[in-house]
Design a protein around this motif. Structure first.
Motif, PDB file in Angstrom:
ATOM      1  N   CYS A 132       2.950  -1.945  -7.700  1.00  0.00           N
ATOM      2  CA  CYS A 132       2.128  -1.794  -6.901  1.00  0.00           C
ATOM      3  C   CYS A 132       2.176  -2.122  -5.076  1.00  0.00           C
ATOM      4  CB  CYS A 132       0.796  -1.693  -7.019  1.00  0.00           C
ATOM      5  SG  CYS A 132      -0.449  -0.889  -8.637  1.00  0.00           S
ATOM      6  N   THR A 133       2.633  -2.292  -3.978  1.00  0.00           N
ATOM      7  CA  THR A 133       2.117  -2.161  -3.232  1.00  0.00           C
ATOM      8  C   THR A 133       1.013  -1.762  -2.129  1.00  0.00           C
ATOM      9  OG1 THR A 133       3.950  -0.563  -1.809  1.00  0.00           O
ATOM     10  CG2 THR A 133       4.722  -2.839  -2.971  1.00  0.00           C
ATOM     11  N   GLY A 134      -0.151  -2.709  -2.505  1.00  0.00           N
ATOM     12  CA  GLY A 134      -1.266  -1.803  -1.674  1.00  0.00           C
ATOM     13  C   GLY A 134      -1.469  -0.921  -2.169  1.00  0.00           C
ATOM     14  N   CYS A 177       1.709   2.653  -5.690  1.00  0.00           N
ATOM     15  CA  CYS A 177       2.235   2.207  -6.852  1.00  0.00           C
ATOM     16  C   CYS A 177       3.178   2.843  -7.715  1.00  0.00           C
ATOM     17  CB  CYS A 177       0.845   2.200  -8.008  1.00  0.00           C
ATOM     18  SG  CYS A 177      -0.207   0.782  -7.586  1.00  0.00           S
ATOM     19  N   GLN A 233      10.001  -3.473   0.431  1.00  0.00           N
ATOM     20  CA  GLN A 233       9.710  -2.609  -1.145  1.00  0.00           C
ATOM     21  C   GLN A 233       9.577  -3.752  -2.203  1.00  0.00           C
ATOM     22  OE1 GLN A 233       7.688  -0.524   0.244  1.00  0.00           O
ATOM     23  NE2 GLN A 233       7.529   0.737  -1.826  1.00  0.00           N
ATOM     24  N   ASN A 266       6.968  -6.415  -0.050  1.00  0.00           N
ATOM     25  CA  ASN A 266       5.974  -6.273  -0.488  1.00  0.00           C
ATOM     26  C   ASN A 266       5.649  -6.601  -1.496  1.00  0.00           C
ATOM     27  OD1 ASN A 266       6.216  -5.827   2.375  1.00  0.00           O
ATOM     28  ND2 ASN A 266       5.887  -3.735   1.861  1.00  0.00           N
ATOM     29  N   ILE A 267       6.124  -6.022  -2.867  1.00  0.00           N
ATOM     30  CA  ILE A 267       6.495  -6.284  -4.110  1.00  0.00           C
ATOM     31  C   ILE A 267       6.273  -8.260  -5.032  1.00  0.00           C
ATOM     32  CG2 ILE A 267       6.789  -6.503  -6.532  1.00  0.00           C
ATOM     33  CD1 ILE A 267       8.017  -3.363  -5.606  1.00  0.00           C
ATOM     34  N   ASN A 283       5.265 -10.798  -2.336  1.00  0.00           N
ATOM     35  CA  ASN A 283       4.440 -11.305  -2.181  1.00  0.00           C
ATOM     36  C   ASN A 283       3.249 -10.235  -2.030  1.00  0.00           C
ATOM     37  OD1 ASN A 283       6.194 -13.379  -1.214  1.00  0.00           O
ATOM     38  ND2 ASN A 283       7.265 -11.686   0.527  1.00  0.00           N
ATOM     39  N   SER A 284       2.613  -9.684  -2.316  1.00  0.00           N
ATOM     40  CA  SER A 284       1.482  -9.192  -3.118  1.00  0.00           C
ATOM     41  C   SER A 284       1.032 -10.312  -4.091  1.00  0.00           C
ATOM     42  CB  SER A 284       2.224  -8.185  -4.469  1.00  0.00           C
ATOM     43  OG  SER A 284       0.663  -7.094  -4.509  1.00  0.00           O
ATOM     44  N   GLN A 318      -2.503  -8.960  -4.874  1.00  0.00           N
ATOM     45  CA  GLN A 318      -2.980  -8.262  -6.067  1.00  0.00           C
ATOM     46  C   GLN A 318      -2.794  -8.739  -7.479  1.00  0.00           C
ATOM     47  OE1 GLN A 318      -3.476  -4.136  -5.037  1.00  0.00           O
ATOM     48  NE2 GLN A 318      -4.038  -4.516  -3.439  1.00  0.00           N
ATOM     49  N   LYS A 367       0.315 -12.510 -11.244  1.00  0.00           N
ATOM     50  CA  LYS A 367       1.829 -13.026 -10.833  1.00  0.00           C
ATOM     51  C   LYS A 367       2.865 -12.788 -11.701  1.00  0.00           C
ATOM     52  CE  LYS A 367       3.986 -13.843  -6.917  1.00  0.00           C
ATOM     53  NZ  LYS A 367       3.419 -13.533  -5.554  1.00  0.00           N
ATOM     54  N   ASN A 401       9.086  -9.242 -10.945  1.00  0.00           N
ATOM     55  CA  ASN A 401       9.562  -9.819  -9.514  1.00  0.00           C
ATOM     56  C   ASN A 401      11.513  -9.788  -9.684  1.00  0.00           C
ATOM     57  OD1 ASN A 401       6.765  -9.620  -8.120  1.00  0.00           O
ATOM     58  ND2 ASN A 401       6.562 -11.833  -8.332  1.00  0.00           N
TER      59      ASN A 401
END
Length: 315
Positions: free
Chosen positions: A96-98, A101, A265, A268-269, A271-272, A274, A277, A282
């Protein structure tokens, strides 16, 4: 009259001398020791440097094949006790990025749409330009080449805002077409330099003979120059593929979130903030992003070295 015993001794000495010379001739130079001090130092340095660069890659691969419970045990360098490809599947289609997903899949197809036209257009224009600058001298050609050469050393950051204004006025800002145009233009200076130097290293007699036979600009290019220039075309392709595929700055500035390339992308993945980790996801996402340029390098590595050697030091 000479003594027969003396003659016999002299002949034996001459035969021995010839035999010694023949033996020395066949023996040749003494072979170098395989484990000399120089070789030990050379291979030692190469091994240390190789480990320095390969160790992070090894850690990324083994981490991407582990589950999170095994990663929490802290054995970073140990191989996976139980190999799992779930992090790779999640990185590709579920990360997910924001609110989105869909993983890296959307960014991958955006990068492909950016990469293919950018590489084809930049190489086509640069090859013809380098051919014209090397073989078809015209008034002001050297000035034009100097301007292109200067453009190869201008930092990209200096041109960001002017390019934003230009793309906005053209109606291309925020679109994949605008990013294709940006990559094509910014790749031109170095590619024209490489093509120009490579074509200048080819035998000029071929060009003159073709001109005498009545061949024109395009006939000489497609029938003589292009078939002889496979190494420099491979070099140009590798440089453009690597630069465009790994680009982050232009992608995040000149496109919208739904058209972000793969590298954006990935950022964003990774450094997410939410949820938990997931280091294995990653690492898998990072490896997936780097597969395309790595594959291109492995497939065409020899031609890359040949083209760089021919196009960078001549002209």
């Amino acid at each position: 009259m000479a003594n027969p015993a003396t003659l016999g001794a002299t002949g034996a000495a001459m035969d021995a001398s010839r035999g010694q010379m023949s033996s020395d001739h066949h023996r040749g130079p003494r072979p170098k020791k395989a484990l000399s001090r120089r070789n030990i130092m050379l291979y030692g340095v190469l091994i240390v440097v190789s480990l320095y660069y390969l160790l992070p890659l090894y850690v990324m691969i083994v981490t991407s094949l582990k589950g999170m419970p095994e990663i929490r045990m802290g054995n970073v360098f140990g191989p996976p006790l139980e190999v799992t490809f779930e992090p790779w599947a999640k990185a590709w289609s579920q990360a997910c990025t924001g609110i989105n997903c869909d993983g890296l899949s959307r960014g991958f197809f955006n990068s492909v749409q950016i990469l293919i036209p950018s590489v084809l257009m930049s190489i086509a224009v640069a090859s013809v330009s380098g051919y014209a600058l090397s073989m078809w001298k015209f008034r002001g050609s050297e000035v034009f080449f100097t301007i292109l050469l200067m453009g190869a050393f201008i930092p990209y950051q200096v041109m960001i805002y002017p390019v934003v204004l230009l793309l906005r006025n053209m109606g291309l800002f925020g679109s994949l077409s605008g990013l294709v145009l940006v990559h094509t233009v910014f790749g031109m200076p170095i590619l024209v330099l490489l093509f120009r130097n490579y074509f200048a290293s080819l035998p000029v007699e071929l060009f003159k003979a073709a001109r005498v036979d009545g061949a024109g600009f395009w006939q000489i290019f497609f029938r003589i120059m292009a078939p002889m220039s496979l190494p420099i075309f491979v070099v140009a392709m590798i440089l453009q593929v690597t630069g465009i595929w790994n680009d982050f700055l232009f992608g995040v500035i000149y496109t919208r979130p739904d058209q972000y390339p793969m590298t954006v992308q990935l950022n964003n993945i990774v450094n997410s903030v939410q949820g938990v980790k997931e280091y294995n996801v990653n690492m898998a996402a990072t490896l997936l992003t780097g597969l395309v340029p790595l594959t291109v390098y492995f497939v065409s590595g020899k031609l890359f070295v040949r083209g760089i050697a021919a196009g960078a030091v001549k002209g």
